[in-house]
Design a protein around this motif. Structure first.
Motif, PDB file in Angstrom:
ATOM      1  N   SER A   1       0.833  -1.083  -0.245  1.00 44.39           N
ATOM      2  CA  SER A   1      -0.076  -0.199   0.428  1.00 44.39           C
ATOM      3  C   SER A   1       0.849   0.897   0.112  1.00 44.39           C
ATOM      4  CB  SER A   1      -0.856   0.219   0.847  1.00 44.39           C
ATOM      5  OG  SER A   1      -1.865  -0.873   1.366  1.00 44.39           O
TER       6      SER A   1
ATOM      7  N   ASP B   1      -3.036   5.637   1.711  1.00 35.55           N
ATOM      8  CA  ASP B   1      -3.588   4.290   1.855  1.00 35.55           C
ATOM      9  C   ASP B   1      -3.251   3.528   3.470  1.00 35.55           C
ATOM     10  OD1 ASP B   1      -5.401   1.817   1.376  1.00 35.55           O
ATOM     11  OD2 ASP B   1      -4.146   0.845   2.355  1.00 35.55           O
TER      12      ASP B   1
ATOM     13  N   LYS C   1      -4.631   6.638   6.503  1.00 35.26           N
ATOM     14  CA  LYS C   1      -5.620   6.259   6.456  1.00 35.26           C
ATOM     15  C   LYS C   1      -6.319   6.404   8.152  1.00 35.26           C
ATOM     16  CE  LYS C   1      -7.365   6.086   1.542  1.00 35.26           C
ATOM     17  NZ  LYS C   1      -8.068   5.522   0.646  1.00 35.26           N
TER      18      LYS C   1
ATOM     19  N   ARG D   1      -8.617   4.741  10.762  1.00 36.45           N
ATOM     20  CA  ARG D   1     -10.224   4.003  10.609  1.00 36.45           C
ATOM     21  C   ARG D   1     -10.598   4.326  12.657  1.00 36.45           C
ATOM     22  NH1 ARG D   1      -6.142   1.859   7.196  1.00 36.45           N
ATOM     23  NH2 ARG D   1      -7.440   1.363   5.163  1.00 36.45           N
TER      24      ARG D   1
ATOM     25  N   GLU E   1     -12.062   2.799   0.441  1.00 31.35           N
ATOM     26  CA  GLU E   1     -12.530   2.524   1.493  1.00 31.35           C
ATOM     27  C   GLU E   1     -12.565   3.628   2.763  1.00 31.35           C
ATOM     28  OE1 GLU E   1      -8.397   1.543   3.432  1.00 31.35           O
ATOM     29  OE2 GLU E   1      -8.426   0.420   1.503  1.00 31.35           O
TER      30      GLU E   1
ATOM     31  N   HIS F   1     -13.534   5.917   5.612  1.00 38.35           N
ATOM     32  CA  HIS F   1     -11.961   6.258   6.784  1.00 38.35           C
ATOM     33  C   HIS F   1     -12.906   7.266   7.477  1.00 38.35           C
ATOM     34  CE1 HIS F   1     -10.361   8.005   3.221  1.00 38.35           C
ATOM     35  NE2 HIS F   1      -9.977   8.409   3.734  1.00 38.35           N
TER      36      HIS F   1
ATOM     37  N   ALA G   1       0.170   3.813  10.194  1.00 38.23           N
ATOM     38  CA  ALA G   1      -1.902   3.367   9.691  1.00 38.23           C
ATOM     39  C   ALA G   1      -2.012   3.677  11.736  1.00 38.23           C
ATOM     40  CB  ALA G   1      -2.397   2.290  10.182  1.00 38.23           C
TER      41      ALA G   1
ATOM     42  N   SER H   1      -4.199  -2.074  11.316  1.00 40.57           N
ATOM     43  CA  SER H   1      -3.708  -2.306  10.355  1.00 40.57           C
ATOM     44  C   SER H   1      -5.111  -2.892   9.437  1.00 40.57           C
ATOM     45  CB  SER H   1      -3.756  -4.525  10.487  1.00 40.57           C
ATOM     46  OG  SER H   1      -3.708  -5.048  11.226  1.00 40.57           O
ATOM     47  N   ILE H   2      -5.139  -2.834   8.207  1.00 39.28           N
ATOM     48  CA  ILE H   2      -6.461  -3.326   7.631  1.00 39.28           C
ATOM     49  C   ILE H   2      -6.707  -4.451   7.735  1.00 39.28           C
ATOM     50  CG2 ILE H   2      -5.878  -4.174   5.580  1.00 39.28           C
ATOM     51  CD1 ILE H   2      -7.801  -1.680   5.415  1.00 39.28           C
ATOM     52  N   THR H   3      -6.430  -5.702   8.056  1.00 41.35           N
ATOM     53  CA  THR H   3      -6.963  -7.040   8.594  1.00 41.35           C
ATOM     54  C   THR H   3      -8.299  -6.450   9.477  1.00 41.35           C
ATOM     55  OG1 THR H   3      -4.949  -8.376   7.406  1.00 41.35           O
ATOM     56  CG2 THR H   3      -6.461  -9.323   9.274  1.00 41.35           C
TER      57      THR H   3
ATOM     58  N   ASN I   1     -11.060  -5.068   8.732  1.00 41.65           N
ATOM     59  CA  ASN I   1     -11.758  -5.375   7.778  1.00 41.65           C
ATOM     60  C   ASN I   1     -12.310  -6.567   8.668  1.00 41.65           C
ATOM     61  OD1 ASN I   1     -11.566  -4.037   5.900  1.00 41.65           O
ATOM     62  ND2 ASN I   1      -9.953  -5.761   4.801  1.00 41.65           N
TER      63      ASN I   1
END
Length: 281
Positions: free
Chosen positions: A1, A5, A8, A10, A73, A75, A93, A96-98, A101
């Motif tokens: 990424s 990205d 971002k 969350r 995504e 955010h 970040a 983490s994106i995992t 999600n």
């Protein structure tokens, strides 16, 4: 990424508590991931009135970026002119994106199972029990007296937190779900996962895919047992799509059979095989 990205956000800070981006999602008619209009509008209003802040504590105001056509995504981002030099999340970040999600998937699943429009996300334990500890629950339904704690990395499995919740939960049911990447065992004592097994009676491992998150996410129920050579083995009791697991009266089922029935069957089979091996030797 790329850097943008990764940077971002969350998570937003509101009145001392965290709000995760997962709070705006629910399940569509075909299992797709959709926004909850009321939640989106409420967060937009908070952003415009400068009540959402960067979770690092730098004081920068955040606004919600959601619902736009082509937006990959959703955010939070820093409002124009609000960036702070001391921001700790400027180039990193906040999660983490995992992990993000996974929480989105679990939020959607709980919406289907609990039907609680007031399901809370990222709830500090101090809001439920009198404690000064800074632990939080990923989800909490006061209507069902049920909570869920998602753990992305087993290093974050804290025995003090588990013991505290187990001791003072006052009838509240807590499910602990760990990312599937933590399920591997090398034969050594699985210290982190065994902490959860001692409290919960088994381990629950979540795996999410790249697309169609809710429809493809799977859950595995496992226990760790020692074989006759004193090596620790992960024994899988049952595995299936997350959406096929259900919650009734704060108990978890898979295909109408409670998960602990699968656990008991798996343990009996394991010990039977170990006895056969011992007799053969």
């Amino acid at each position: 990424s790329d850097l943008n990205d990764m940077a971002k956000r969350r998570i937003a800070l509101y009145k001392g508590n965290f709000i995760g981006i997962e709070s705006i999602y629910t399940v569509g008619p075909n299992g797709e991931q959709i926004n909850i209009p009321g939640k989106v509008e409420a967060l937009r209003r908070l952003g415009k009135s400068k009540e959402l802040f960067c979770p690092c504590g730098c004081g920068a105001n955040l606004i919600l970026v959601a619902g736009d056509a082509g937006l990959r995504e959703q955010h939070f981002r820093i409002a124009n002119g609000e960036e702070k030099e001391n921001c700790e999340l400027k180039n990193v970040a906040d999660e983490s994106i995992t992990s993000v999600n996974s929480k989105i998937v679990l939020k959607m699943w709980l919406d289907v199972q609990l039907h609680d429009e007031n399901l809370q996300t990222r709830v500090p334990i101090k809001d439920i029990h009198a404690t000064d500890r800074k632990y939080e629950l990923s989800f909490y339904s006061s209507t069902n007296n049920l909570a869920l704690s998602y753990i992305h990395e087993r290093a974050n499995i804290d025995m003090e937190k588990l013991t505290l919740l187990n001791r003072y939960r006052q009838g509240m049911k807590v499910f602990y779900i760990v990312d599937s990447s933590n399920s591997v065992t090398t034969g050594q004592y699985p210290e982190s996962n065994y902490k959860i097994q001692r409290i919960q009676g088994c381990c629950l491992f979540l795996r999410i895919g790249e697309e169609n998150l809710f429809n493809t996410a799977s859950l595995k129920v496992s226990v760790y047992l020692k074989d006759i050579d004193e090596f620790w083995k992960r024994v899988d009791a049952v595995e299936g799509l997350l959406k096929d697991f259900s919650i009734h009266n704060n108990r978890m089922f898979y295909e109408e059979k409670e998960i602990f029935q699968y656990v008991d069957d798996a343990k009996k089979y394991f010990y039977q095989k170990q006895k056969q091996l011992k007799d053969k030797r």
